[in-house]
Design a protein around this motif. Sequence first.
Motif, PDB file in Angstrom:
ATOM      1  N   TRP A 138       0.834  -1.203   0.000  1.00 53.59           N
ATOM      2  CA  TRP A 138       0.000   0.000   0.000  1.00 53.59           C
ATOM      3  C   TRP A 138       0.871   1.258   0.000  1.00 53.59           C
ATOM      4  CZ3 TRP A 138       0.085   3.822   3.781  1.00 53.59           C
ATOM      5  CH2 TRP A 138       0.785   3.509   4.953  1.00 53.59           C
ATOM      6  N   GLY A 139       0.209   2.393  -0.308  1.00 52.32           N
ATOM      7  CA  GLY A 139       0.848   3.698  -0.242  1.00 52.32           C
ATOM      8  C   GLY A 139      -0.221   4.771  -0.121  1.00 52.32           C
TER       9      GLY A 139
ATOM     10  N   ASN B 234      10.903  -2.635 -11.154  1.00 53.30           N
ATOM     11  CA  ASN B 234       9.850  -2.976 -10.203  1.00 53.30           C
ATOM     12  C   ASN B 234       9.581  -1.797  -9.265  1.00 53.30           C
ATOM     13  OD1 ASN B 234       8.261  -4.091  -8.168  1.00 53.30           O
ATOM     14  ND2 ASN B 234       9.373  -6.019  -8.124  1.00 53.30           N
ATOM     15  N   PRO B 235       8.330  -1.308  -9.196  1.00 59.08           N
ATOM     16  CA  PRO B 235       8.027  -0.155  -8.346  1.00 59.08           C
ATOM     17  C   PRO B 235       7.812  -0.500  -6.869  1.00 59.08           C
ATOM     18  CG  PRO B 235       6.054  -0.810  -9.528  1.00 59.08           C
ATOM     19  CD  PRO B 235       7.162  -1.708 -10.018  1.00 59.08           C
ATOM     20  N   SER B 236       7.957  -1.760  -6.492  1.00 54.27           N
ATOM     21  CA  SER B 236       7.731  -2.144  -5.097  1.00 54.27           C
ATOM     22  C   SER B 236       8.765  -1.492  -4.187  1.00 54.27           C
ATOM     23  CB  SER B 236       7.807  -3.665  -4.941  1.00 54.27           C
ATOM     24  OG  SER B 236       7.840  -4.023  -3.571  1.00 54.27           O
ATOM     25  N   PRO B 237       8.358  -0.983  -3.035  1.00 56.73           N
ATOM     26  CA  PRO B 237       9.332  -0.396  -2.102  1.00 56.73           C
ATOM     27  C   PRO B 237      10.326  -1.417  -1.564  1.00 56.73           C
ATOM     28  CG  PRO B 237       7.169  -0.549  -1.082  1.00 56.73           C
ATOM     29  CD  PRO B 237       6.978  -0.865  -2.525  1.00 56.73           C
ATOM     30  N   THR B 238       9.990  -2.710  -1.594  1.00 55.23           N
ATOM     31  CA  THR B 238      10.904  -3.732  -1.086  1.00 55.23           C
ATOM     32  C   THR B 238      11.687  -4.418  -2.200  1.00 55.23           C
ATOM     33  OG1 THR B 238       9.092  -5.350  -1.060  1.00 55.23           O
ATOM     34  CG2 THR B 238       9.555  -4.168   0.987  1.00 55.23           C
ATOM     35  N   TYR B 239      11.614  -3.900  -3.428  1.00 52.42           N
ATOM     36  CA  TYR B 239      12.500  -4.381  -4.486  1.00 52.42           C
ATOM     37  C   TYR B 239      13.933  -4.199  -4.004  1.00 52.42           C
ATOM     38  CZ  TYR B 239      14.684  -4.681  -9.125  1.00 52.42           C
ATOM     39  OH  TYR B 239      15.474  -5.031 -10.193  1.00 52.42           O
ATOM     40  N   TYR B 240      14.777  -5.188  -4.248  1.00 55.60           N
ATOM     41  CA  TYR B 240      16.070  -5.227  -3.576  1.00 55.60           C
ATOM     42  C   TYR B 240      16.926  -3.988  -3.837  1.00 55.60           C
ATOM     43  CZ  TYR B 240      18.789  -6.532  -7.784  1.00 55.60           C
ATOM     44  OH  TYR B 240      19.421  -6.539  -9.001  1.00 55.60           O
ATOM     45  N   ARG B 241      16.748  -3.327  -4.974  1.00 53.72           N
ATOM     46  CA  ARG B 241      17.523  -2.119  -5.260  1.00 53.72           C
ATOM     47  C   ARG B 241      17.022  -0.904  -4.481  1.00 53.72           C
ATOM     48  NH1 ARG B 241      20.736  -2.063 -10.042  1.00 53.72           N
ATOM     49  NH2 ARG B 241      20.725  -4.079 -11.133  1.00 53.72           N
TER      50      ARG B 241
ATOM     51  N   ASP C  22      26.956   7.463   0.830  1.00 51.77           N
ATOM     52  CA  ASP C  22      25.883   8.452   0.955  1.00 51.77           C
ATOM     53  C   ASP C  22      24.525   7.827   0.649  1.00 51.77           C
ATOM     54  OD1 ASP C  22      27.747  10.379   1.595  1.00 51.77           O
ATOM     55  OD2 ASP C  22      27.873  11.194  -0.456  1.00 51.77           O
ATOM     56  N   ALA C  23      24.475   7.025  -0.402  1.00 52.92           N
ATOM     57  CA  ALA C  23      23.204   6.382  -0.765  1.00 52.92           C
ATOM     58  C   ALA C  23      22.734   5.445   0.336  1.00 52.92           C
ATOM     59  CB  ALA C  23      23.364   5.628  -2.084  1.00 52.92           C
ATOM     60  N   TYR C  24      23.670   4.701   0.923  1.00 54.16           N
ATOM     61  CA  TYR C  24      23.316   3.786   2.007  1.00 54.16           C
ATOM     62  C   TYR C  24      22.769   4.554   3.208  1.00 54.16           C
ATOM     63  CZ  TYR C  24      23.886   0.794   6.081  1.00 54.16           C
ATOM     64  OH  TYR C  24      23.675   0.114   7.260  1.00 54.16           O
ATOM     65  N   ASN C  25      23.442   5.607   3.617  1.00 48.89           N
ATOM     66  CA  ASN C  25      22.999   6.372   4.789  1.00 48.89           C
ATOM     67  C   ASN C  25      21.634   7.006   4.553  1.00 48.89           C
ATOM     68  OD1 ASN C  25      25.273   5.818   6.369  1.00 48.89           O
ATOM     69  ND2 ASN C  25      26.436   7.518   5.495  1.00 48.89           N
ATOM     70  N   THR C  26      21.424   7.498   3.331  1.00 46.29           N
ATOM     71  CA  THR C  26      20.127   8.103   3.015  1.00 46.29           C
ATOM     72  C   THR C  26      19.014   7.059   3.050  1.00 46.29           C
ATOM     73  OG1 THR C  26      21.167   9.794   1.636  1.00 46.29           O
ATOM     74  CG2 THR C  26      18.818   9.392   1.293  1.00 46.29           C
ATOM     75  N   SER C  27      19.257   5.916   2.411  1.00 46.39           N
ATOM     76  CA  SER C  27      18.252   4.852   2.378  1.00 46.39           C
ATOM     77  C   SER C  27      17.964   4.326   3.772  1.00 46.39           C
ATOM     78  CB  SER C  27      18.726   3.722   1.470  1.00 46.39           C
ATOM     79  OG  SER C  27      17.793   2.675   1.415  1.00 46.39           O
ATOM     80  N   LEU C  28      19.025   4.137   4.562  1.00 45.79           N
ATOM     81  CA  LEU C  28      18.841   3.627   5.917  1.00 45.79           C
ATOM     82  C   LEU C  28      17.994   4.576   6.751  1.00 45.79           C
ATOM     83  CD1 LEU C  28      19.596   1.442   8.003  1.00 45.79           C
ATOM     84  CD2 LEU C  28      21.613   2.829   8.567  1.00 45.79           C
ATOM     85  N   ALA C  29      18.267   5.863   6.651  1.00 44.99           N
ATOM     86  CA  ALA C  29      17.507   6.851   7.419  1.00 44.99           C
ATOM     87  C   ALA C  29      16.036   6.855   6.996  1.00 44.99           C
ATOM     88  CB  ALA C  29      18.119   8.236   7.244  1.00 44.99           C
ATOM     89  N   ASN C  30      15.795   6.763   5.689  1.00 48.16           N
ATOM     90  CA  ASN C  30      14.406   6.749   5.203  1.00 48.16           C
ATOM     91  C   ASN C  30      13.642   5.544   5.726  1.00 48.16           C
ATOM     92  OD1 ASN C  30      14.668   9.137   3.728  1.00 48.16           O
ATOM     93  ND2 ASN C  30      15.351   8.069   1.867  1.00 48.16           N
ATOM     94  N   TRP C  31      14.270   4.379   5.735  1.00 46.80           N
ATOM     95  CA  TRP C  31      13.590   3.176   6.210  1.00 46.80           C
ATOM     96  C   TRP C  31      13.418   3.192   7.722  1.00 46.80           C
ATOM     97  CZ3 TRP C  31      10.846  -0.648   4.106  1.00 46.80           C
ATOM     98  CH2 TRP C  31      10.853  -0.744   2.706  1.00 46.80           C
ATOM     99  N   GLN C  32      14.422   3.641   8.440  1.00 48.15           N
ATOM    100  CA  GLN C  32      14.297   3.676   9.896  1.00 48.15           C
ATOM    101  C   GLN C  32      13.262   4.703  10.348  1.00 48.15           C
ATOM    102  OE1 GLN C  32      18.373   4.339  11.103  1.00 48.15           O
ATOM    103  NE2 GLN C  32      18.758   2.138  11.385  1.00 48.15           N
ATOM    104  N   ASN C  33      13.147   5.794   9.604  1.00 43.22           N
ATOM    105  CA  ASN C  33      12.196   6.850   9.966  1.00 43.22           C
ATOM    106  C   ASN C  33      10.821   6.637   9.352  1.00 43.22           C
ATOM    107  OD1 ASN C  33      14.241   8.181  11.412  1.00 43.22           O
ATOM    108  ND2 ASN C  33      14.904   9.321   9.585  1.00 43.22           N
ATOM    109  N   GLY C  34      10.718   5.679   8.444  1.00 37.95           N
ATOM    110  CA  GLY C  34       9.424   5.373   7.848  1.00 37.95           C
ATOM    111  C   GLY C  34       8.931   6.416   6.875  1.00 37.95           C
TER     112      GLY C  34
ATOM    113  N   PRO D 262       7.175   7.585   4.006  1.00 33.74           N
ATOM    114  CA  PRO D 262       6.201   6.848   3.187  1.00 33.74           C
ATOM    115  C   PRO D 262       6.487   6.921   1.700  1.00 33.74           C
ATOM    116  CG  PRO D 262       5.239   8.878   4.026  1.00 33.74           C
ATOM    117  CD  PRO D 262       6.559   8.717   4.716  1.00 33.74           C
ATOM    118  N   ASN D 263       7.253   7.917   1.253  1.00 34.66           N
ATOM    119  CA  ASN D 263       7.604   7.993  -0.164  1.00 34.66           C
ATOM    120  C   ASN D 263       8.636   6.932  -0.548  1.00 34.66           C
ATOM    121  OD1 ASN D 263       5.945  10.233  -0.821  1.00 34.66           O
ATOM    122  ND2 ASN D 263       7.444  11.606   0.135  1.00 34.66           N
ATOM    123  N   VAL D 264       9.264   6.337   0.470  1.00 33.62           N
ATOM    124  CA  VAL D 264      10.283   5.317   0.239  1.00 33.62           C
ATOM    125  C   VAL D 264       9.810   3.946   0.682  1.00 33.62           C
ATOM    126  CG1 VAL D 264      12.628   4.575   0.827  1.00 33.62           C
ATOM    127  CG2 VAL D 264      12.142   6.999   0.428  1.00 33.62           C
ATOM    128  N   THR D 265       9.197   3.871   1.867  1.00 35.38           N
ATOM    129  CA  THR D 265       8.840   2.579   2.452  1.00 35.38           C
ATOM    130  C   THR D 265       7.499   2.055   1.975  1.00 35.38           C
ATOM    131  OG1 THR D 265       7.797   3.596   4.390  1.00 35.38           O
ATOM    132  CG2 THR D 265      10.163   3.175   4.520  1.00 35.38           C
TER     133      THR D 265
END
Length: 959
Positions: free
Chosen positions: A331-332, A388-395, A424-436, A438-441
Amino acid sequence: MIKKLSLVSLFTLLPASFYFAQTTVFAYLKDAEGKPVEKAEVDIKGSENDVTADKIGYFQFVDLQPGHYQIMITKPNFETKMMEFDVADEKRKDLGVITLYSSLTSADQGLAIIDSDDDDDSSSSSGQASTVGLLQSSQDIFSRIAAFDLGFYWFRPRGIDGRTGESMLNGVSMVKSDNGNVDFSNWGGLNEITRYPEIAANHSPSEYAFGGNSSVVYKNTKASEYRKGFQFTQSLTNRNYRNRTSLRYSSGMSRKGWAFTVMGARRWAEEGIQEGTFYDAYGAYLGVEKKFSDSHTMTFNFIGAPYRRSTASPSTQEVYDYRGVHYNSYWGWQDGEKRSERVRRGFQPLFQIQDFWKINKNSSLWTTASYQFGKDKGSRLDWNGVVNPSPTYYRNLPSYYFNNIVYNVMNGNPDPFQYGTLIDAYNTSLANWQNGDPNVTQINWGQIYANNQKADAADQAEMTRLYGLTGKRSKVYLVDDVSDDKIFNAGTHYTYNFNDRTKFILNVSYQNYKSELYREMKDLLGGDYAIGVDPFKESAKPGSTGFYNTLNPNVQLHVGDRMTYNYILRRQEAKVNPGLKFSTGNFDVFVSALAGYSTSNREGLFKHYLYENSYGKSKDYNFWNFGLKGQIVYRINGRNFLVYNGAMYNQAPFMEDLFVNPRINALVNPNIRSTVYTANDLSYVINSPFLKLRASGYIVDTDNETNVQRFFADGIQLSSVNPDGSVSNVQSAFVTQVMSNVSKRNMGVELGVDVKVIPTLSLQGLASLGQYTYRNNPEVYLVSDASGGGVTSFGESYIKNYKQGGTPQRAFSLGFRYNNPKYWWVGANWNYFDNNYLDPAPTLRTNNFIQNPYSNTPYLGLTESDLRDMLKPVELPSAFFLNANAGKSFMIGKYYILLTASVNNILNNKRFKTGGFEQTRETKAGDFANDYYGGAPSFGPKYWYTQGRSYFVNLQFRF
């Protein structure tokens, strides 16, 4: 001693027996402590000749004609008891002492669980009492605990696949021919209509069907068999739905021989226990019964249950660590509301006519005709020309960047600029997932719409050049996978009683199954059109059109257009099931046989650009099936029994196992044949007022099974023949994996016990110790569009002695129930699960996985220790749970009120994984090892978790 009769019995029935020398049938009702049960209602089915037990529990029917009768005994706070008996040319018939057991947890729990009558009375004073069917018309203590308490946590008795069972409704099978499953949503919410089945547990024989290894469940919905009057039910829960409301009305049998029952129900939730899920389902039932005579009755049943609900996703451990067990990637947010991509909608009404004919005092015939039709739709996102537009697509996960960092470091010469970018990409992605974020998760619906609506000049020019299309192309869109079913069933059930101790049974059934399956455009998500062209056509067949349907040159798709696939599955199946039940000495024997024939085919309505056999009707695939079941009950005495059940039979493959990929071709699985089952168990049973016990040992062997899975794989090394005759190697593609000639063994012991400590307190326990393993190394084949649809053998999969997945192989339960004489009760239990595994991924256990394709030797740097570590069985953590339930019933004048409540997982355990699967993305050991040892696997197993504490409150009002 003078027997006291109810007023109805005394003043209505007694005079008739005085004038006419016909049969009087009588019995005494007692509870589990041997105390009389007064004021219980005793109804003869199909008759107004009903009585009420007096103060000493005595009731009688007088003036009964010779024939076969069924009575239903009901009283608040006691379980409903159903009994059958025959009346011959006799003055009096003594049914002995009938024991009614208290009903503690039989309220609707909102789950697909089975509830039934209690065990047959074992203390009958009649010398003709037989125990044939001892375990068939009721649930023993083990089955009851397994259904109510362990089933909530996905425990499966004996580890047996539910597809080997039989579920029958009014004399015909409800099993679907395409996959062998039962769609319980077809009668969802109608619990009060379908809740009292007869059960032949596990592989024991049944009077109604041959069945398989996971029980025969038989339900009958005769309008006259429901309590006369209204019944209103209201439920509150925090599970898949939040509310349930139902109302049922039964007229009872009129003097003119008519009976009507009607029911409506609704279950709904704006959001269920999982994030972004909703539930909206209705249920309706109409039953009409006409009694022409004491020996002839007909019924009409209609069941319809339209529903609309969303589903939740499995996830890798990485995702759960970021977002918790209630996370759902489907969902989104869109315009301030949660929107799900995975929504199931369906309505497949069922119409049935059933005829009951008592031919004579010894024989009867039940005949049913049934027709079901309607569509089931499931939506999902699809895409063409984008990732794949899924938020959990491995990329889209932090692990993708982390693993790239680790890979660069391990290779010793990371590019500084690239390394910094990855950090930088890792830190940004990690912060987005940890903070939830919604545009990413979650699904970014806004971004999808924006991308589809923007003018992409290059893409527009390409579409105009290739296909003459103009406008904005949707590259991500919403589709429906549709199943349009038409199912006709007919069945007949004949019985002949040679005498009180010998009975012949014959069941004959026929099913005609037709299902049209296709994908349909549901929503273009902002664009003007989409195209029906395979985006991988250049790798699959260079220079081809790539059309999913070459019969239609218009590749432009709009809402409502069929796309990707369109085909019909047909199957006809006939079964003959004779049975014989007889008693001799201390033995009761039941023998059941099977002869069946099925014919199946596929008809393609699209002509796929890769497959000549995609269009038109395939050949018929015919299978004969035979089987034999037996049950022997040895009566040690009136309360102790030895019970043996044995079965050997074969089952024709379901159509999803028969065809490799029926969506686009008619290719049949290699080595396809019927699955063979051999099952044996031996039980010791105690059935007394103070102790109920069943101790069983069992062994079930499965041979020649076929297993089909579909996934995207890297490194598969398939070959593709180009139009010029050259050969190309395909490294990555969607594949169908076929595991052929699978052998399994399920063996173990079971113990269920119920001890009456004092008259109002019982202790209950269950122990299940199983060992469910693979017995051989089956053959593995891969089929892919990218290789032109050819079958590639990957050789043996070395999974012998691996544990089967899907259920805990060890389970224990211990609890109590207290029943107060003032009609309230409370109970609780502790449940423990262990030895729970994921099924091993077959492709990862082949030589093809281990060997380097260029040297035909194991990959360098991988030791045997590494391989054993990577390929060891995935064992899920053990866990324990506490459940509790309570309830009280009231009688306010003539009105009956029942209030029950239950709480599961009181301690809010959210660490238990109920199941999952191994991903097979990386099919080469070297790549798999990089992901496995990288620190954050992108393609680790996906899991489902238990959802924490849940409750269910139920209010029932009869008037």
